[in-house]
Design a protein around this motif. Structure first.
Motif, PDB file in Angstrom:
ATOM      1  N   THR A 338       0.827  -1.207   0.000  1.00 23.02           N
ATOM      2  CA  THR A 338       0.000   0.000   0.000  1.00 23.02           C
ATOM      3  C   THR A 338       0.860   1.256   0.000  1.00 23.02           C
ATOM      4  O   THR A 338       1.975   1.260   0.520  1.00 23.02           O
ATOM      5  N   ALA A 339       0.300   2.320  -0.578  1.00 16.02           N
ATOM      6  CA  ALA A 339       0.971   3.620  -0.572  1.00 16.02           C
ATOM      7  C   ALA A 339      -0.077   4.716  -0.562  1.00 16.02           C
ATOM      8  O   ALA A 339      -1.262   4.471  -0.842  1.00 16.02           O
ATOM      9  N   MET A 340       0.363   5.944  -0.235  1.00 18.88           N
ATOM     10  CA  MET A 340      -0.525   7.100  -0.250  1.00 18.88           C
ATOM     11  C   MET A 340       0.141   8.273  -0.953  1.00 18.88           C
ATOM     12  O   MET A 340       1.344   8.500  -0.800  1.00 18.88           O
ATOM     13  N   LEU A 341      -0.670   9.028  -1.691  1.00 19.28           N
ATOM     14  CA  LEU A 341      -0.260  10.301  -2.266  1.00 19.28           C
ATOM     15  C   LEU A 341      -1.023  11.410  -1.559  1.00 19.28           C
ATOM     16  O   LEU A 341      -2.209  11.254  -1.244  1.00 19.28           O
ATOM     17  N   PHE A 342      -0.358  12.530  -1.326  1.00 14.16           N
ATOM     18  CA  PHE A 342      -1.016  13.693  -0.747  1.00 14.16           C
ATOM     19  C   PHE A 342      -0.979  14.865  -1.717  1.00 14.16           C
ATOM     20  O   PHE A 342       0.026  15.077  -2.405  1.00 14.16           O
ATOM     21  N   VAL A 343      -2.077  15.616  -1.750  1.00 12.80           N
ATOM     22  CA  VAL A 343      -2.161  16.840  -2.543  1.00 12.80           C
ATOM     23  C   VAL A 343      -2.152  18.022  -1.584  1.00 12.80           C
ATOM     24  O   VAL A 343      -2.848  18.009  -0.561  1.00 12.80           O
ATOM     25  N   ARG A 344      -1.372  19.021  -1.913  1.00 11.41           N
ATOM     26  CA  ARG A 344      -1.166  20.189  -1.042  1.00 11.41           C
ATOM     27  C   ARG A 344      -2.488  20.859  -0.651  1.00 11.41           C
ATOM     28  O   ARG A 344      -3.393  21.023  -1.465  1.00 11.41           O
ATOM     29  N   ASN A 345      -2.555  21.243   0.608  1.00  7.66           N
ATOM     30  CA  ASN A 345      -3.705  21.943   1.180  1.00  7.66           C
ATOM     31  C   ASN A 345      -3.224  23.312   1.652  1.00  7.66           C
ATOM     32  O   ASN A 345      -2.580  23.416   2.697  1.00  7.66           O
ATOM     33  N   PRO A 346      -3.491  24.389   0.892  1.00  5.22           N
ATOM     34  CA  PRO A 346      -2.935  25.706   1.244  1.00  5.22           C
ATOM     35  C   PRO A 346      -3.301  26.183   2.642  1.00  5.22           C
ATOM     36  O   PRO A 346      -2.521  26.876   3.286  1.00  5.22           O
ATOM     37  N   SER A 347      -4.484  25.822   3.121  1.00  8.34           N
ATOM     38  CA  SER A 347      -4.910  26.277   4.444  1.00  8.34           C
ATOM     39  C   SER A 347      -4.267  25.462   5.554  1.00  8.34           C
ATOM     40  O   SER A 347      -4.150  25.940   6.690  1.00  8.34           O
ATOM     41  N   GLY A 348      -3.876  24.234   5.249  1.00  6.11           N
ATOM     42  CA  GLY A 348      -3.370  23.338   6.278  1.00  6.11           C
ATOM     43  C   GLY A 348      -4.455  22.840   7.206  1.00  6.11           C
ATOM     44  O   GLY A 348      -4.182  22.087   8.145  1.00  6.11           O
ATOM     45  N   VAL A 349      -5.716  23.224   6.943  1.00  7.34           N
ATOM     46  CA  VAL A 349      -6.843  22.887   7.820  1.00  7.34           C
ATOM     47  C   VAL A 349      -7.608  21.714   7.222  1.00  7.34           C
ATOM     48  O   VAL A 349      -7.833  21.652   6.007  1.00  7.34           O
ATOM     49  N   SER A 350      -8.011  20.767   8.066  1.00  3.47           N
ATOM     50  CA  SER A 350      -8.802  19.633   7.614  1.00  3.47           C
ATOM     51  C   SER A 350      -9.889  19.321   8.640  1.00  3.47           C
ATOM     52  O   SER A 350      -9.865  19.841   9.759  1.00  3.47           O
ATOM     53  N   HIS A 351     -10.851  18.490   8.233  1.00  2.25           N
ATOM     54  CA  HIS A 351     -12.024  18.203   9.075  1.00  2.25           C
ATOM     55  C   HIS A 351     -12.730  19.506   9.430  1.00  2.25           C
ATOM     56  O   HIS A 351     -13.218  19.693  10.545  1.00  2.25           O
ATOM     57  N   SER A 352     -12.806  20.396   8.468  1.00  2.00           N
ATOM     58  CA  SER A 352     -13.361  21.732   8.669  1.00  2.00           C
ATOM     59  C   SER A 352     -13.754  22.304   7.317  1.00  2.00           C
ATOM     60  O   SER A 352     -13.154  21.956   6.289  1.00  2.00           O
ATOM     61  N   PRO A 353     -14.740  23.214   7.283  1.00  2.00           N
ATOM     62  CA  PRO A 353     -15.089  23.858   6.018  1.00  2.00           C
ATOM     63  C   PRO A 353     -13.922  24.609   5.381  1.00  2.00           C
ATOM     64  O   PRO A 353     -13.945  24.877   4.173  1.00  2.00           O
TER      65      PRO A 353
END
Length: 378
Positions: A338-353
């Motif tokens: 198994t492997a994972m790729l991540f895509v950049r999140n400019p806000s750095g915020v997750s589990h949030s609008p």
């Protein structure tokens, strides 16, 4: 595809998403996925729990699987989960546009109840699909309204993951590592060990006005100190501890509570660190309960060990760890490369609008995923 998904389950007030498993918004997305798979001529396979795989039948041998989930946390972001599903379908389109002929079957998966937002157990669908959890153990899980999982879905086979030789999950990053590195795409090195623990504090209900402070057995005080202790212990050890959910009985403004139930989410860089953190918080909570005249019971509801991703993707991108749990971690623990790729999140915020991703970065993620699938299915 993204514009199709954007309005489904979105709150008009907060802008966040409420896509709880087996409820209307999440089921609408599941139907959308079926339509997208059929439009591409992919063969659909599902189990009685609601997990689905859309297969590009080609070649022979062990299949290569990609995908993610469509459910959300309460008031969650748009990208956590659905980005991996949309990107997987787009990667199939990209491979076909390249004229690629897979030498192994290629599948796009959607696992149900990844977030644990309804039945309380994260990665429920992938746990059942991989055999990490039996249907008999899962059937009695209940949501906040008392509805049992067995009342919602039939549960059971077929075994969707038989014959799967590799799994790659693309996900929006849930932090700022890629922002700091100025990179649109990264690869996961590992998932930190993590767990959910229920803390039950019991005391004595009484009148808020007539009960002297010295006469109280108030479980809210014990909980409050425990939340502060968790914060302090995690900060001292540079780990993660969060009390994010609370239930109070009788939950009256003018009443001393009789019972407080709180859920601790703990994530650490090693399994020893996780055990040490939870033990330290539990010890301080028990000591405080003794002073408050309350009682404490701690129940581990789910604990996942460390997961190291060793599948070579052949990409020249940053390699970063994650403290978030994913279906990829469950499949890796089941012995599937198994492997994972991540895509950049400019806000750095997750589990949030506030969770976000730029279209250019998402397209870079699709190309990276297509490259990986081409490598694995050649």
């Amino acid at each position: 595809m993204w514009s199709d998904l954007a309005p489904v389950g979105r709150s008009a007030s907060s802008g966040g998403y409420f896509r709880q498993p087996f409820a209307s918004a999440e089921r609408e997305l599941a139907a959308w996925f079926v339509e997208q798979a059929e439009a591409r001529g992919l063969r659909l396979e599902s189990d009685a729990t609601g997990n689905v795989v859309a297969w590009w039948d080609a070649g022979a041998g062990a299949g290569v699987l990609t995908g993610s989930h469509l459910d959300s946390v309460l008031d969650g972001g748009a990208y956590d989960g659905p980005l991996g599903v949309v990107s997987a379908l787009a990667a199939v389109d990209a491979l076909r546009a390249r004229g690629f002929a897979p030498q192994r079957p290629l599948g796009v998966s959607v696992f149900v109840e990844e977030e644990g937002s309804r039945f309380g157990l994260a990665c429920l669908g992938s746990r059942l699909a991989s055999g990490a959890l039996t249907w008999s153990a899962a059937a009695g899980l209940r949501d906040r309204d008392g509805v049992a999982l067995a009342d919602v879905v039939e549960g059971g086979g077929p075994a969707l993951l038989e014959g799967v030789g590799a799994f790659v999950e693309l996900h929006v990053e849930q932090g700022r590592d890629l922002v700091d590195r100025d990179a649109p795409v990264g690869v996961a090195s590992e998932i930190w060990p993590h767990g959910r623990y229920r803390f039950d504090f019991a005391g004595e209900a009484n009148h808020a006005g007539t009960t002297r402070m010295a006469d109280r057995r108030d479980p809210m005080l014990t909980y409050a100190m425990t939340a502060l202790a968790a914060n302090k212990q995690a900060r001292l050890a540079d780990q993660r501890a969060t009390f994010g959910r609370l239930e109070v009985t009788p939950n009256g403004t003018n009443a001393v509570p009789s019972h407080v139930t709180a859920w601790l989410d703990a994530r650490c860089s090693s399994e020893a660190a996780l055990a040490s953190l939870v033990d330290a918080v539990t010890r301080q909570a028990a000591e405080r309960a003794g002073r408050d005249g309350t009682t404490l019971t701690v129940t581990p509801e789910s604990v996942s060990g460390a997961v190291a991703f060793g599948l070579d993707l052949g990409l020249d991108v940053p390699v970063i760890p994650t403290a978030a749990g994913h279906d990829a971690g469950i499949l890796a623990a089941a012995g599937i490369p198994t492997a994972m790729l991540f895509v950049r999140n400019p806000s750095g915020v997750s589990h949030s609008p506030a969770e976000t991703a730029e279209p250019a970065d998402c397209l870079a993620g699709v190309e990276a995923l297509a490259d990986v699938l081409e490598r694995l299915a050649s």
